[in-house]
Design an enzyme around this catalytic site. Structure first.
Site: not given
Ligand code: NI
Length: 187
Positions: A101, A142, A146
């Site tokens: 995103l 994933h 972050h």
């Molecule tokens: Ni991401």
């Protein structure tokens, strides 16, 4: 409350996140609710706190929409607080396409471990431990990236990164075409 999503290029996505403390429970509960709302609004399957500008170890995941293609994602709804990941090396890493995103309009092939073990606290701060594989494991890895200040393009081949350089530049300047509210550097 729907929050703006920070785009690639913003320094908050490069910070290592810190653990949440038990006394922050109520605050975290409301943040988690906002993160789910923000994730659903942008049609994502995962969202990590840095993507909404908070450098804390909090992740929300709902992979159910991918359930037809990836059965392991059916009913996969998780709130991960202070998660710890261990790689299980019984299977070979696999390359698949993924997006983020914080990088609208982009998807690239990323090599990930197939099998992991995760320990975490849920939003009531109850501890959990579970193994995940295939695409469920990919989503978790994933989002865990972050929390370490990494994004998936850090894991693609240098030649691919070179090829998408101008796209990455555009994203970092907020030149994106997406239906959700974003935040980028200098704005
Ligand atoms: Ni991401």
């Amino acid at each position: 409350m729907i929050l703006p999503i920070y785009l690639y290029g913003h320094p908050v996505l490069r910070k290592k996140c810190e653990d949440v403390k038990a006394e922050e429970k109520e605050e975290i509960k409301s943040l988690v609710a906002d993160m789910f709302e923000t994730m659903y609004n942008s049609e994502g399957v995962g969202l990590a706190a840095p993507q909404i500008g908070k450098t804390i170890n909090v992740i929300v995941i709902d992979g159910d929409v991918l359930g037809d293609k990836f059965p392991e994602c059916k009913d996969l709804k998780l709130t991960l607080i202070n998660p710890r990941l261990t790689v299980i090396t019984d299977r070979d890493p696999v390359t698949r396409e993924e997006g983020c995103l914080s990088l609208p309009g982009l998807s690239e092939n990323v090599k990930r471990h197939e099998h992991i073990r995760l320990e975490w606290l849920d939003e009531d701060f109850n501890p959990h431990e579970k193994e995940f594989s295939d695409f469920a494991s990919r989503i978790i890895q994933h989002e865990m990236d972050h929390l370490e200040g990494a994004v998936y393009t850090d894991r693609i081949a240098p030649i691919r990164k070179q090829l998408i350089k101008s796209k990455l530049n555009n994203i970092s300047k907020g030149k994106v075409d997406c239906d959700y509210k974003v935040k980028f550097l200098n704005k």
